[in-house]
Design a protein around this motif. Structure first.
Motif, PDB file in Angstrom:
ATOM      1  N   LEU A  33       5.321  -0.236   2.609  1.00 40.24           N
ATOM      2  CA  LEU A  33       4.765  -1.503   2.150  1.00 40.24           C
ATOM      3  C   LEU A  33       4.968  -2.546   3.236  1.00 40.24           C
ATOM      4  N   ASP A  34       3.891  -3.249   3.565  1.00 42.85           N
ATOM      5  CA  ASP A  34       3.955  -4.322   4.563  1.00 42.85           C
ATOM      6  C   ASP A  34       3.303  -5.567   3.955  1.00 42.85           C
ATOM      7  N   SER A  35       3.085  -6.579   4.768  1.00 40.02           N
ATOM      8  CA  SER A  35       2.528  -7.841   4.264  1.00 40.02           C
ATOM      9  C   SER A  35       1.178  -7.637   3.581  1.00 40.02           C
ATOM     10  N   PHE A  36       0.305  -6.841   4.196  1.00 44.87           N
ATOM     11  CA  PHE A  36      -0.995  -6.566   3.600  1.00 44.87           C
ATOM     12  C   PHE A  36      -0.822  -5.798   2.291  1.00 44.87           C
ATOM     13  N   LEU A  41      -0.846  -5.096  -3.608  1.00 48.51           N
ATOM     14  CA  LEU A  41      -0.058  -4.801  -4.798  1.00 48.51           C
ATOM     15  C   LEU A  41      -0.192  -5.913  -5.835  1.00 48.51           C
ATOM     16  N   LEU A  42      -0.026  -7.161  -5.404  1.00 46.58           N
ATOM     17  CA  LEU A  42      -0.081  -8.284  -6.345  1.00 46.58           C
ATOM     18  C   LEU A  42      -1.475  -8.438  -6.950  1.00 46.58           C
ATOM     19  N   VAL A  43      -2.505  -8.190  -6.163  1.00 50.06           N
ATOM     20  CA  VAL A  43      -3.884  -8.265  -6.677  1.00 50.06           C
ATOM     21  C   VAL A  43      -4.109  -7.171  -7.726  1.00 50.06           C
ATOM     22  N   GLU A  44      -3.667  -5.958  -7.436  1.00 51.59           N
ATOM     23  CA  GLU A  44      -3.826  -4.838  -8.379  1.00 51.59           C
ATOM     24  C   GLU A  44      -3.029  -5.079  -9.662  1.00 51.59           C
ATOM     25  N   VAL A  45      -1.814  -5.577  -9.527  1.00 54.08           N
ATOM     26  CA  VAL A  45      -0.970  -5.838 -10.701  1.00 54.08           C
ATOM     27  C   VAL A  45      -1.632  -6.868 -11.598  1.00 54.08           C
TER      28      VAL A  45
END
Length: 77
Positions: A33-36, A41-45
């Motif tokens: 997991l990196d910045s992108f 992840l946050l968009v999918e969640v």
């Protein structure tokens, strides 16, 4: 929210099944997991689970493993 749902999202974002096999793996130390990836992840969640997490509240220390991510998201339900 099911922990498995969070793990499924992580498998997609990290593109590796190891997040399910070892839910205590440090996603940042292992380069999964990196910045992108955090943004993805946050968009999918938010899209799939309806849980909004401001990027300013996402810290690598608290959100570093699949189990920690599932726990932090459960606190926001």
């Amino acid at each position: 929210m099911e922990k498995q749902e969070v793990f499924n999202i992580l498998v997609e974002v990290c593109q590796d099944e190891v997040v399910v096999e070892n839910p205590d793996i440090d996603l940042f130390e292992e380069g999964l997991l990196d910045s992108f990836g955090i943004i993805s992840l946050l968009v999918e969640v938010e899209g799939r689970l309806g849980i909004s997490v401001p990027i300013t509240e996402f810290t690598r220390e608290e959100w570093n493993t699949p189990n920690n991510i599932a726990m932090k998201l459960a606190e926001r339900e």
